[in-house]
Design an enzyme around this catalytic site. Structure first.
Site, short mmCIF file in Angstrom:
data_model
loop_
_atom_site.label_atom_id
_atom_site.label_comp_id
_atom_site.label_asym_id
_atom_site.label_seq_id
_atom_site.Cartn_x
_atom_site.Cartn_y
_atom_site.Cartn_z
N LYS A 1 -0.74 17.02 31.03
CA LYS A 1 -0.78 16.27 32.29
C LYS A 1 -0.06 17.06 33.39
CE LYS A 1 -0.05 11.71 34.34
NZ LYS A 1 -1.42 11.66 34.89
N HIS B 1 3.56 11.24 28.67
CA HIS B 1 2.17 11.65 28.54
C HIS B 1 2.09 12.97 27.76
CE1 HIS B 1 1.42 8.73 31.78
NE2 HIS B 1 0.18 8.73 31.36
#
EC number: 1.17.1.8
Length: 270
Positions: free
Chosen positions: A162, A158
């Site tokens: 995140k 990600h």
């Protein structure tokens, strides 16, 4: 699911919040009723449509759900665990349905969500992409056929912003595989490896996490044997896939009885 469903979006000024506003604008059966940001945000008072780049919608970003009680049917929340619990409590008290895309809940918070959902309909899923939810079904089949004689690894990536790791989607992948194989994920999961780890235990399910750049979301489950391996991968190229799934969940949940539901049920995959 006839007629329009009015949605409110909390965390409207964030990356996902803006995408949700855009998704609501483009969906025929969804009407954006309210957009909420935290108190003190510089975005309070801004038109939500202009913020999301879709033009003026005459929906002004507010700093409290209390100002929007009569403006929506379903609350959509992709914020943070503590905030989502507060918002769910509000929805119960005001008899509103809720769609939760937040991840990173601890066990105590999950118990709270289950209790609240006895009083109002809630869809909660770590990933609302149609493709990811289909992937979970494929993982069940792969685990049934190959799981007992392969090494299983889950790799996810990600963007740098995140906050939780592994992702909720990766953990759900592990849960699906472990349940299919009759294992307890809490006992068989291995989160990262370092140093002299010894030979791999066949019963374990490994997790590896990447945080880099602007990756939207990439997940791979590997079933590796001697001589071959199967990889099941999903790659998201835009947050819009999650936003569209949330709108689909909103249209569905507003017609349900109180209870805790997931995207598998929304999509009819159960």
């Amino acid at each position: 699911m006839g007629g329009q469903v009015r949605v409110a979006i909390v965390g409207a000024g964030g990356r996902m919040g803006r995408t949700l506003i855009e998704a609501a604008y483009h969906q025929e059966h969804i009407l954006l009723g309210a957009a909420i940001e935290r108190a003190g945000s510089s975005l309070v008072g801004v038109d939500a449509g202009e913020l999301a780049g879709v033009g003026k919608l005459n929906v002004i970003i507010m700093d409290s759900l209390d100002y929007a009680t009569d403006d929506f049917d379903v609350l959509i929340d992709f914020t943070a665990p503590d905030a989502s619990i507060v918002h769910l409590d509000w929805c119960v008290r005001h008899k509103k349905a809720m769609v939760i895309g937040t991840t990173g809940f601890n066990q105590a918070q999950k118990i709270q969500i289950n209790a609240f959902a006895e009083q109002t309909p809630v869809v909660m899923a770590p990933n609302m992409s149609v493709g990811v939810n289909l992937m979970w079904k494929l993982l069940e089949l792969a685990a049934e056929v190959m799981g007992d004689y392969t090494d299983i690894e889950i790799i996810e990536g990600h963007h740098r912003h995140k906050k939780d790791a592994p992702s909720g989607t990766a953990l759900k992948m592990g849960e699906v595989i472990a349940k299919t194989l009759g294992r307890d994920l809490e006992k068989c999961a291995v989160y990262g490896r370092e140093g002299i780890t010894g030979e791999r235990d066949r019963e374990t399910i490994g997790f590896a996490t990447i945080r880099a750049g602007d990756l939207v979301g990439e997940h791979t489950a590997m079933f590796a044997d001697i001589g071959e391996r199967l990889e099941i991968t999903h790659k998201a190229s835009s947050r819009m896939t999650f936003a569209n799934g949330a709108m689909r969940a909103a249209r569905w949940v507003v017609e349900q009885k109180p209870g805790l539901y997931d995207m598998q049920q929304v999509l009819g995959l159960n």
